[in-house]
Design a protein around this motif. Sequence first.
Motif, PDB file in Angstrom:
ATOM      1  N   VAL A 672       0.892  -1.149   0.000  1.00  0.00           N
ATOM      2  CA  VAL A 672       0.000   0.000   0.000  1.00  0.00           C
ATOM      3  C   VAL A 672       0.934   1.203   0.000  1.00  0.00           C
ATOM      4  O   VAL A 672       1.573   1.495   1.005  1.00  0.00           O
ATOM      5  N   ASN A 673       1.052   1.838  -1.151  1.00  0.00           N
ATOM      6  CA  ASN A 673       1.991   2.955  -1.260  1.00  0.00           C
ATOM      7  C   ASN A 673       1.445   4.013  -2.200  1.00  0.00           C
ATOM      8  O   ASN A 673       1.442   3.818  -3.391  1.00  0.00           O
ATOM      9  N   PRO A 674       0.984   5.110  -1.692  1.00  0.00           N
ATOM     10  CA  PRO A 674       1.100   5.493  -0.294  1.00  0.00           C
ATOM     11  C   PRO A 674      -0.082   5.059   0.561  1.00  0.00           C
ATOM     12  O   PRO A 674      -1.191   4.940   0.081  1.00  0.00           O
ATOM     13  N   LEU A 675       0.275   4.839   1.833  1.00  0.00           N
ATOM     14  CA  LEU A 675      -0.743   4.853   2.889  1.00  0.00           C
ATOM     15  C   LEU A 675      -0.615   6.258   3.469  1.00  0.00           C
ATOM     16  O   LEU A 675       0.413   6.584   4.063  1.00  0.00           O
ATOM     17  N   VAL A 685      -4.228   4.705  -0.499  1.00  0.00           N
ATOM     18  CA  VAL A 685      -4.529   5.390  -1.740  1.00  0.00           C
ATOM     19  C   VAL A 685      -4.154   4.551  -2.962  1.00  0.00           C
ATOM     20  O   VAL A 685      -4.737   4.665  -4.022  1.00  0.00           O
ATOM     21  N   ASP A 686      -3.197   3.676  -2.785  1.00  0.00           N
ATOM     22  CA  ASP A 686      -2.739   2.861  -3.916  1.00  0.00           C
ATOM     23  C   ASP A 686      -2.505   1.444  -3.405  1.00  0.00           C
ATOM     24  O   ASP A 686      -2.188   1.235  -2.229  1.00  0.00           O
ATOM     25  N   LEU A 687      -2.644   0.494  -4.293  1.00  0.00           N
ATOM     26  CA  LEU A 687      -2.460  -0.910  -3.911  1.00  0.00           C
ATOM     27  C   LEU A 687      -1.818  -1.684  -5.046  1.00  0.00           C
ATOM     28  O   LEU A 687      -2.141  -1.472  -6.222  1.00  0.00           O
TER      29      LEU A 687
END
Length: 696
Positions: A672-675, A685-687
């Motif tokens: 997960v970047n960014p959390l 926000v991204d996975l």
Amino acid sequence: MGELSPLFAPERVAVVGATERPGSVGRALVENLADFDGDVVPVNPNYDEVCGLPAVDGVGESGADLAVVAVPAAAVLDVVREAGEAGIRNVVVVSAGFGEAGGEGAARERDLVALAEEYDLNVVGPNCLGIVSTPVGLNATFAPRSAPAGSVSFLSQSGAFVTAVLDWAADHGVGFKDVVSLGNKAVLDESDFVAAWGDDEGTDVVVGYLESVEDGRRFVDVAREVTPETPVVVVKSGRTEAGAQAASSHTGAMAGRDRAYEAGLREAGVIRADTVQDLFDAARVLAGQPVPESDGVAVVTNAGGPGVMATDAVGEEPLSLAEFGPDTLDRLRDRLPEGANVYNPVDVIGDADNERMRAAVDAVLADDAVGSAVVIAAPTATLDFADLAVDVADLQARHGLPVTTCLMGGERARAADDALDAAGIPNYFDPARAVGSLGTLARYREIRERERPSPTTYDVDREAARAVLERARERGRTRLGVEAMPLLDAYGIPTPAGEVVESPVDALEVAEGIDGDVVMKIVSPDILHKSDIGGVKVGVPQEEVYDAFEDLVARARNYQPDATILGVQVQERVEMESGVETIAGTNRDPQFGPLVLFGLGGVFVEVMEDTAVRLAPLAESEALSMLDGIKASPLLSGARGREPVDRAAVAETLGRLSQLVTDFPAILELDVNPLVARPDGVRAVDLRLTVDPDNL
Ligand code: ADP
Ligand code: MG
């Protein structure tokens, strides 16, 4: 000691393959056993006698309870079977020609393991140097020198390293209880010995040189039980393994093999030494000195410079410079001349004699704020090092606090060795090492006092998560991106509102349901880093959503004409001003299993490499400790007037991810970047993740 104690305390040792041939292993073994308290029986059908000892034809006739086997590899299995038949339960196989030789050797090693199982044997090796146990004078190795007696038990994956250490130890104040050269670890491995020594009265400290750990999770389970009572220190070679290169995620790249060891050893409460010198520095101090009750260090010196060096070193360790109470200051003022410094670090100045030095050390050790002390002295005409050593040893014993010394110099410093060695006080030339040793004790205290909570379990929707992974499998996908966000939803990890759509019209419809500008991202299993190709648009107003969709698809096509495009994600924009972009990820290590990684995130994550790694599943307190485990941790607690982020929410997310990766072995790597960590919570926000469809 448990089941392994007979291995180290035999009464009768058979040397199979004993010979008088000069320079042979068989001869060295017999000669090294000269000091053994029990009987030594050479086994060799070609001789009646070896080195003056009557020989027997076969190990079965030896009446031994330990067999040391040094015959050629091809003959080893027969010997081991004969030993097993004769009821000999402990076997050290020195011979090489097993797994390390590949092919036939590997098959032979499997047969050896089977024999060990059949006869319930303790087998050390094969391909090893042997074992030592000083209480019974046992040196069943072919090393040129045995170990000095003491309370450190030592295991090593390298036989050569054992020889070197035994040779060196004699002059360096390290004494051993048991030593084992693990060799190929076909049967007994590091976990077995750590467990055994944990129960052994004679072992105060376990030290190890490891190149690999056979079964990481078992090692962690075993060592966790041992380390609160008996410190375990390990140097693990191979820190910079390049194994992470093939990894496709950030977490995969950063949580490589060495980070897995780091996480595993941490969880096990094992102290990791960076160098061989650190390993034995740690062994000495842990064997010789008590564990301090507080972090406050007192420094007493007759020389300003080394005192400053020691003070600097205190800052590098989990220690602090103790602040003396008024009584101590009075006592020091009373005994020290004008110009001396009564505050920590205490400088008794260059003309100090033994009496003054003793008075100062005595005063600081009596102070309640002092947990440990380092005594530093440069050689002067007024100070006798031999007497100083006797005084320091006496004061250490009377106050019961750990002390290390730094009596600097060559010949003159050696005059102090006997008294200090006898008291178990490590003496170093370098003030930083003397302080470092106190740091080791403090680290061990933390391990001993550490709470060991069980992993936190969260309420999750496992079936919903499984459905996401099933769908990926049905479609033959192994790399998933933001289209798999429902996986995070299922595990209660907050995500911004959003959806993946396949047409500009649908994009507009989703955008209309979201307040304010949106974020749009290309969704394609062939595009790993979306922003690298301009595949992320942040802050798209409604009127531009339609065009943005087409533009994103065009960019993807332009980048890779045959890329599979699943669509475009239209996502709620997360306010970043008050947030910190972090990364939360998981990985899977072949030895240590699932891992969790946390660090500073965003696009520069791999450049910064500022991360903490732990074994999954996590207890929430462990998760919280990950936040403190990164250099950038002040950013999370509100550096430079910023509002602190919601640390508990970050920790909870790490905990939930750790549960996810534990529940689903199919998830190989996940980022997960960014959390985004904000004062009011977190947003994933991204996975990105990689799945193994066969493991679902
Ligand atoms: P990738 O890592 O594939 O390039 P991301 O989805 O992580 O794609 O987006 C890249 C960057 O864009 C993020 O690091 C973040 O700074 C910003 N970003 C992405 N999604 C959002 C969002 N919903 N709100 C605000 N900023 C975002
Ligand atoms: Mg990203």
